[in-house]
Design a protein around this motif. Structure first.
Motif, PDB file in Angstrom:
ATOM      1  N   SER A   7       0.849  -1.181   0.000  1.00 20.31           N
ATOM      2  CA  SER A   7       0.000   0.000   0.000  1.00 20.31           C
ATOM      3  C   SER A   7       0.895   1.245   0.000  1.00 20.31           C
ATOM      4  O   SER A   7       2.101   1.142   0.225  1.00 20.31           O
ATOM      5  N   GLY A   8       0.273   2.383  -0.262  1.00 23.11           N
ATOM      6  CA  GLY A   8       1.004   3.642  -0.190  1.00 23.11           C
ATOM      7  C   GLY A   8       1.411   4.245  -1.518  1.00 23.11           C
ATOM      8  O   GLY A   8       1.964   5.345  -1.558  1.00 23.11           O
ATOM      9  N   GLY A   9       1.156   3.541  -2.600  1.00 24.37           N
ATOM     10  CA  GLY A   9       1.495   4.098  -3.903  1.00 24.37           C
ATOM     11  C   GLY A   9       0.570   5.241  -4.278  1.00 24.37           C
ATOM     12  O   GLY A   9      -0.412   5.525  -3.596  1.00 24.37           O
ATOM     13  N   GLY A  10       0.915   5.923  -5.360  1.00 18.29           N
ATOM     14  CA  GLY A  10       0.090   7.029  -5.815  1.00 18.29           C
ATOM     15  C   GLY A  10       0.800   7.884  -6.834  1.00 18.29           C
ATOM     16  O   GLY A  10       1.845   7.501  -7.369  1.00 18.29           O
ATOM     17  N   GLY A  16       9.191  14.756  -5.099  1.00 13.89           N
ATOM     18  CA  GLY A  16       8.368  14.425  -3.950  1.00 13.89           C
ATOM     19  C   GLY A  16       8.757  13.115  -3.300  1.00 13.89           C
ATOM     20  O   GLY A  16       9.735  12.464  -3.693  1.00 13.89           O
ATOM     21  N   SER A  17       7.958  12.730  -2.307  1.00 19.29           N
ATOM     22  CA  SER A  17       8.232  11.531  -1.523  1.00 19.29           C
ATOM     23  C   SER A  17       6.977  10.691  -1.366  1.00 19.29           C
ATOM     24  O   SER A  17       5.860  11.208  -1.430  1.00 19.29           O
ATOM     25  N   LEU A  18       7.200   9.419  -1.166  1.00 22.03           N
ATOM     26  CA  LEU A  18       6.141   8.482  -0.832  1.00 22.03           C
ATOM     27  C   LEU A  18       6.693   7.459   0.152  1.00 22.03           C
ATOM     28  O   LEU A  18       7.907   7.218   0.171  1.00 22.03           O
ATOM     29  N   ARG A  19       5.801   6.865   0.907  1.00 24.33           N
ATOM     30  CA  ARG A  19       6.194   5.758   1.777  1.00 24.33           C
ATOM     31  C   ARG A  19       5.298   4.567   1.474  1.00 24.33           C
ATOM     32  O   ARG A  19       4.082   4.642   1.656  1.00 24.33           O
ATOM     33  N   LEU A  20       5.916   3.506   1.019  1.00 22.94           N
ATOM     34  CA  LEU A  20       5.187   2.278   0.740  1.00 22.94           C
ATOM     35  C   LEU A  20       5.261   1.355   1.948  1.00 22.94           C
ATOM     36  O   LEU A  20       6.263   1.341   2.666  1.00 22.94           O
ATOM     37  N   SER A  21       4.200   0.594   2.131  1.00 24.64           N
ATOM     38  CA  SER A  21       4.165  -0.411   3.188  1.00 24.64           C
ATOM     39  C   SER A  21       3.819  -1.764   2.578  1.00 24.64           C
ATOM     40  O   SER A  21       3.133  -1.829   1.554  1.00 24.64           O
ATOM     41  N   ASN A  74       9.404  -5.999  12.716  1.00 26.48           N
ATOM     42  CA  ASN A  74       9.048  -7.413  12.859  1.00 26.48           C
ATOM     43  C   ASN A  74       7.874  -7.621  13.810  1.00 26.48           C
ATOM     44  O   ASN A  74       7.173  -8.630  13.712  1.00 26.48           O
ATOM     45  N   ALA A  75       7.646  -6.697  14.710  1.00 25.93           N
ATOM     46  CA  ALA A  75       6.503  -6.802  15.613  1.00 25.93           C
ATOM     47  C   ALA A  75       5.186  -6.573  14.876  1.00 25.93           C
ATOM     48  O   ALA A  75       4.144  -7.065  15.293  1.00 25.93           O
ATOM     49  N   LYS A  76       5.263  -5.828  13.780  1.00 21.76           N
ATOM     50  CA  LYS A  76       4.063  -5.516  12.996  1.00 21.76           C
ATOM     51  C   LYS A  76       3.998  -6.301  11.688  1.00 21.76           C
ATOM     52  O   LYS A  76       3.089  -6.105  10.881  1.00 21.76           O
ATOM     53  N   ASN A  77       4.989  -7.162  11.469  1.00 18.25           N
ATOM     54  CA  ASN A  77       5.028  -7.950  10.225  1.00 18.25           C
ATOM     55  C   ASN A  77       4.940  -7.055   8.990  1.00 18.25           C
ATOM     56  O   ASN A  77       4.229  -7.375   8.016  1.00 18.25           O
ATOM     57  N   THR A  78       5.659  -5.966   9.017  1.00 13.62           N
ATOM     58  CA  THR A  78       5.554  -4.976   7.952  1.00 13.62           C
ATOM     59  C   THR A  78       6.943  -4.498   7.524  1.00 13.62           C
ATOM     60  O   THR A  78       7.819  -4.286   8.367  1.00 13.62           O
ATOM     61  N   VAL A  79       7.100  -4.333   6.226  1.00 13.99           N
ATOM     62  CA  VAL A  79       8.313  -3.733   5.671  1.00 13.99           C
ATOM     63  C   VAL A  79       7.911  -2.453   4.948  1.00 13.99           C
ATOM     64  O   VAL A  79       6.819  -2.373   4.373  1.00 13.99           O
ATOM     65  N   TYR A  80       8.781  -1.487   5.024  1.00 14.29           N
ATOM     66  CA  TYR A  80       8.495  -0.167   4.466  1.00 14.29           C
ATOM     67  C   TYR A  80       9.541   0.207   3.415  1.00 14.29           C
ATOM     68  O   TYR A  80      10.686  -0.243   3.456  1.00 14.29           O
ATOM     69  N   LEU A  81       9.123   1.058   2.501  1.00 14.54           N
ATOM     70  CA  LEU A  81      10.052   1.630   1.530  1.00 14.54           C
ATOM     71  C   LEU A  81       9.782   3.121   1.455  1.00 14.54           C
ATOM     72  O   LEU A  81       8.710   3.540   1.027  1.00 14.54           O
ATOM     73  N   GLN A  82      10.755   3.900   1.903  1.00 11.53           N
ATOM     74  CA  GLN A  82      10.672   5.349   1.828  1.00 11.53           C
ATOM     75  C   GLN A  82      11.303   5.802   0.518  1.00 11.53           C
ATOM     76  O   GLN A  82      12.474   5.512   0.258  1.00 11.53           O
ATOM     77  N   LEU A  83      10.511   6.480  -0.289  1.00 11.14           N
ATOM     78  CA  LEU A  83      10.985   6.962  -1.577  1.00 11.14           C
ATOM     79  C   LEU A  83      11.097   8.478  -1.529  1.00 11.14           C
ATOM     80  O   LEU A  83      10.089   9.165  -1.339  1.00 11.14           O
ATOM     81  N   ASN A  84      12.295   8.990  -1.668  1.00  5.04           N
ATOM     82  CA  ASN A  84      12.549  10.428  -1.646  1.00  5.04           C
ATOM     83  C   ASN A  84      13.131  10.887  -2.982  1.00  5.04           C
ATOM     84  O   ASN A  84      13.649  10.079  -3.758  1.00  5.04           O
ATOM     85  N   SER A  85      13.031  12.177  -3.217  1.00  5.16           N
ATOM     86  CA  SER A  85      13.599  12.776  -4.439  1.00  5.16           C
ATOM     87  C   SER A  85      13.183  11.989  -5.678  1.00  5.16           C
ATOM     88  O   SER A  85      14.008  11.645  -6.530  1.00  5.16           O
ATOM     89  N   LEU A  86      11.905  11.722  -5.779  1.00  4.95           N
ATOM     90  CA  LEU A  86      11.406  10.872  -6.857  1.00  4.95           C
ATOM     91  C   LEU A  86      11.599  11.517  -8.227  1.00  4.95           C
ATOM     92  O   LEU A  86      11.508  12.737  -8.380  1.00  4.95           O
ATOM     93  N   LYS A  87      11.858  10.663  -9.193  1.00  8.97           N
ATOM     94  CA  LYS A  87      12.067  11.077 -10.571  1.00  8.97           C
ATOM     95  C   LYS A  87      11.035  10.386 -11.463  1.00  8.97           C
ATOM     96  O   LYS A  87      10.541   9.311 -11.110  1.00  8.97           O
ATOM     97  N   PRO A  88      10.738  10.954 -12.611  1.00 13.30           N
ATOM     98  CA  PRO A  88       9.778  10.289 -13.517  1.00 13.30           C
ATOM     99  C   PRO A  88      10.195   8.854 -13.856  1.00 13.30           C
ATOM    100  O   PRO A  88       9.321   7.994 -14.019  1.00 13.30           O
ATOM    101  N   GLU A  89      11.465   8.600 -13.922  1.00 17.28           N
ATOM    102  CA  GLU A  89      11.929   7.239 -14.242  1.00 17.28           C
ATOM    103  C   GLU A  89      11.719   6.245 -13.107  1.00 17.28           C
ATOM    104  O   GLU A  89      11.950   5.046 -13.278  1.00 17.28           O
TER     105      GLU A  89
END
Length: 124
Positions: A7-10, A16-21, A74-89
């Motif tokens: 989740s977290g795409g858009g 800009g930035s996004l955070r995926l979970s 690991n307590a939440k069984n979740t991995v995150y991806l922080q995306l910063n300085s996003l580019k069109p590519e």
């Protein structure tokens, strides 16, 4: 039944930035290396970043180094991806995946379980 749900795409502007979970269920989360991959239209799926079981080790593709960061709870069984300085590519469907490797790896074949993906679109 193992499930990985991203989740977290858009849509975001360049710079800009996004955070995926990615929420995992049906597996012993702390026993798996977790990775993020992406696939742009007309291109092959490519490795982005991976994190070891305890979160102490990481492997990152050169194309996103210094811009993207992976973490896990690991307590939440979740991995995150922080995306910063996003580019069109960076526009792609982003997938999380789970592997039994001890060390984080960018080898697609090492990953046993995959999520359905979340779309990230970066406008210029």
């Amino acid at each position: 039944q193992v499930q990985l749900v991203e989740s977290g795409g858009g849509l975001v502007q360049a710079g800009g930035s996004l955070r995926l979970s990615c929420a995992a269920s049906g597996l012993t989360f702390s026993a798996y290396t977790m990775g993020w991959f992406r696939q742009a239209p007309g291109k092959e799926r490519e490795f982005v970043v991976a994190i070891g079981r305890s979160g102490g080790s990481r492997s990152t593709a050169n194309s996103v180094k210094d811009r993207f960061a992976i973490s896990r709870d690991n307590a939440k069984n979740t991995v995150y991806l922080q995306l910063n300085s996003l580019k069109p590519e960076d526009t792609a469907v982003y997938y999380c995946a789970a592997a039994t490797n001890v060390a984080p790896t960018g080898t697609i074949g090492a990953y046993k379980y995959w999520g359905q993906g979340t779309q990230v679109t970066v406008s210029s």
